[in-house]
Design a protein around this motif. Sequence first.
Motif, PDB file in Angstrom:
ATOM      1  N   UNK A 100       0.825  -1.200   0.000  1.00 15.31           N
ATOM      2  CA  UNK A 100       0.000   0.000   0.000  1.00 15.31           C
ATOM      3  C   UNK A 100       0.864   1.257   0.000  1.00 15.31           C
ATOM      4  N   UNK A 101       0.415   2.254  -0.754  1.00 17.73           N
ATOM      5  CA  UNK A 101       1.034   3.571  -0.747  1.00 17.73           C
ATOM      6  C   UNK A 101      -0.057   4.593  -0.494  1.00 17.73           C
ATOM      7  N   UNK A 102       0.305   5.687   0.172  1.00 14.46           N
ATOM      8  CA  UNK A 102      -0.672   6.704   0.563  1.00 14.46           C
ATOM      9  C   UNK A 102      -0.336   8.034  -0.093  1.00 14.46           C
ATOM     10  N   UNK A 103      -1.341   8.653  -0.673  1.00 18.92           N
ATOM     11  CA  UNK A 103      -1.215   9.979  -1.259  1.00 18.92           C
ATOM     12  C   UNK A 103      -2.052  10.914  -0.394  1.00 18.92           C
ATOM     13  N   UNK A 104      -1.412  11.896   0.204  1.00 17.21           N
ATOM     14  CA  UNK A 104      -2.075  12.768   1.178  1.00 17.21           C
ATOM     15  C   UNK A 104      -2.416  14.099   0.521  1.00 17.21           C
ATOM     16  N   UNK A 105      -3.693  14.499   0.636  1.00 16.71           N
ATOM     17  CA  UNK A 105      -4.143  15.753   0.028  1.00 16.71           C
ATOM     18  C   UNK A 105      -4.805  16.623   1.092  1.00 16.71           C
ATOM     19  N   UNK A 106      -4.870  17.922   0.814  1.00 13.64           N
ATOM     20  CA  UNK A 106      -5.454  18.865   1.771  1.00 13.64           C
ATOM     21  C   UNK A 106      -6.964  18.932   1.663  1.00 13.64           C
ATOM     22  N   UNK A 107      -7.505  18.739   0.478  1.00 11.71           N
ATOM     23  CA  UNK A 107      -8.932  18.834   0.262  1.00 11.71           C
ATOM     24  C   UNK A 107      -9.274  18.369  -1.132  1.00 11.71           C
ATOM     25  N   UNK A 108     -10.572  18.266  -1.438  1.00 10.65           N
ATOM     26  CA  UNK A 108     -10.978  17.711  -2.719  1.00 10.65           C
ATOM     27  C   UNK A 108     -12.353  18.220  -3.115  1.00 10.65           C
ATOM     28  N   UNK A 109     -12.599  18.303  -4.431  1.00 16.00           N
ATOM     29  CA  UNK A 109     -13.917  18.654  -4.949  1.00 16.00           C
ATOM     30  C   UNK A 109     -14.869  17.464  -4.910  1.00 16.00           C
ATOM     31  N   UNK A 110     -14.341  16.285  -4.689  1.00 16.87           N
ATOM     32  CA  UNK A 110     -15.139  15.074  -4.702  1.00 16.87           C
ATOM     33  C   UNK A 110     -14.292  13.904  -5.153  1.00 16.87           C
ATOM     34  N   UNK A 111     -14.850  12.693  -5.192  1.00 18.64           N
ATOM     35  CA  UNK A 111     -14.076  11.505  -5.553  1.00 18.64           C
ATOM     36  C   UNK A 111     -13.284  11.619  -6.849  1.00 18.64           C
ATOM     37  N   UNK A 112     -13.809  12.209  -7.949  1.00 16.27           N
ATOM     38  CA  UNK A 112     -12.976  12.298  -9.156  1.00 16.27           C
ATOM     39  C   UNK A 112     -11.702  13.100  -8.932  1.00 16.27           C
ATOM     40  N   UNK A 233     -23.949  15.057  -1.043  1.00 16.20           N
ATOM     41  CA  UNK A 233     -23.196  16.084  -0.335  1.00 16.20           C
ATOM     42  C   UNK A 233     -22.848  17.289  -1.190  1.00 16.20           C
ATOM     43  N   UNK A 234     -23.252  17.257  -2.456  1.00 14.32           N
ATOM     44  CA  UNK A 234     -22.958  18.366  -3.355  1.00 14.32           C
ATOM     45  C   UNK A 234     -21.565  18.339  -3.942  1.00 14.32           C
ATOM     46  N   UNK A 235     -20.873  17.207  -3.824  1.00 15.53           N
ATOM     47  CA  UNK A 235     -19.527  17.088  -4.387  1.00 15.53           C
ATOM     48  C   UNK A 235     -19.606  16.689  -5.862  1.00 15.53           C
ATOM     49  N   UNK A 236     -18.493  16.830  -6.557  1.00 19.63           N
ATOM     50  CA  UNK A 236     -18.391  16.318  -7.911  1.00 19.63           C
ATOM     51  C   UNK A 236     -18.366  14.795  -7.834  1.00 19.63           C
ATOM     52  N   UNK A 237     -19.220  14.128  -8.619  1.00 18.79           N
ATOM     53  CA  UNK A 237     -19.372  12.679  -8.547  1.00 18.79           C
ATOM     54  C   UNK A 237     -18.664  11.986  -9.700  1.00 18.79           C
ATOM     55  N   UNK A 238     -18.219  10.753  -9.459  1.00 21.47           N
ATOM     56  CA  UNK A 238     -17.571   9.975 -10.507  1.00 21.47           C
ATOM     57  C   UNK A 238     -18.530   9.739 -11.665  1.00 21.47           C
ATOM     58  N   UNK A 239     -19.828   9.582 -11.360  1.00 20.57           N
ATOM     59  CA  UNK A 239     -20.813   9.358 -12.405  1.00 20.57           C
ATOM     60  C   UNK A 239     -20.858  10.467 -13.428  1.00 20.57           C
TER      61      UNK A 239
END
Length: 283
Positions: A100-112, A233-239
């Motif tokens: 396993x490797x981890x990519x750490x981010x501060x925030x996101x618009x959604x799963x995509x 939640x109003x995030x950008x969705x993968x769909x």
Amino acid sequence: MTPSISRPESSSSAAQEVVGLVPAAGLAKRLQPFPCSKEVYPVGFVLDRQTGRPRPKVAAHYLLEKFRAAGITKAYLVIRDGKWDIPNYFREGGVVGLSLAYIVIAGSLGPPDTIDRAYPFLEQKRVAFGFPDILFGPDDAYRQLIAAQERTGADVVLGLHRVYDHRVWDMVDCDADGLVRNIVMKPVTTTLTYGWCCAVWTPAFSEFLHRFLGAEETHRNLAQLANTAHDLGGDLAVGVVLQAALKAGLLLQSVIFPHDTYIDIGTPEDLAKAVRQFNPPER
């Protein structure tokens, strides 16, 4: 309005490694207050490899062991800054038999947006994608999806389950051969039966996703693309990206798992359901 993004060139998948990709940057808003990241909330038990004794089995373990069952040897988890209990638990992956490797981010618009942060690491790799808070069958789901991708040459293969509440799910319209014709986001009413909760895709879709998120048109129309009609939640969705990929001419195929179910543990009600299902009472 969906941005118009050109179709990336596809390449042969025969020699492309398959890696797992897991978005784990969410805030679990529907469960708050919550004592830990929902990805490491115990749901059931597993026998310890060394001692043979039962130990708690956390939510994300179910997804990661499906990767391993498909012959996948490594996976990337994209986590939000502060969710240190996830790497503290899984560490280098020995508990699930993966690297396993981890990519750490501060925030996101959604799963995509979350999964696109792994883009620099995905060159010429196929991706096995899943949500760590959705428990689903069968155990060999990704093996079937990989086989379907190799057989059809599709850019994306979606795993479909019979949906019990279409109002909160991305429904999939496909023909008798599994070719995806349309994706309908959380319809109020529908005649469609199946929705998707797991996928395998090629570098062509990873490239499309990256271009889509970087496109000026996407940023200009973000308010229309990321809303509660597409994501609770109003995030950008993968769909939304899958819809755009279809419009751009990418080939989406599907595999139906008609006898298997799923549980999204993102709500208190479904979390309680999962705990009951995976923690049978003592006899």
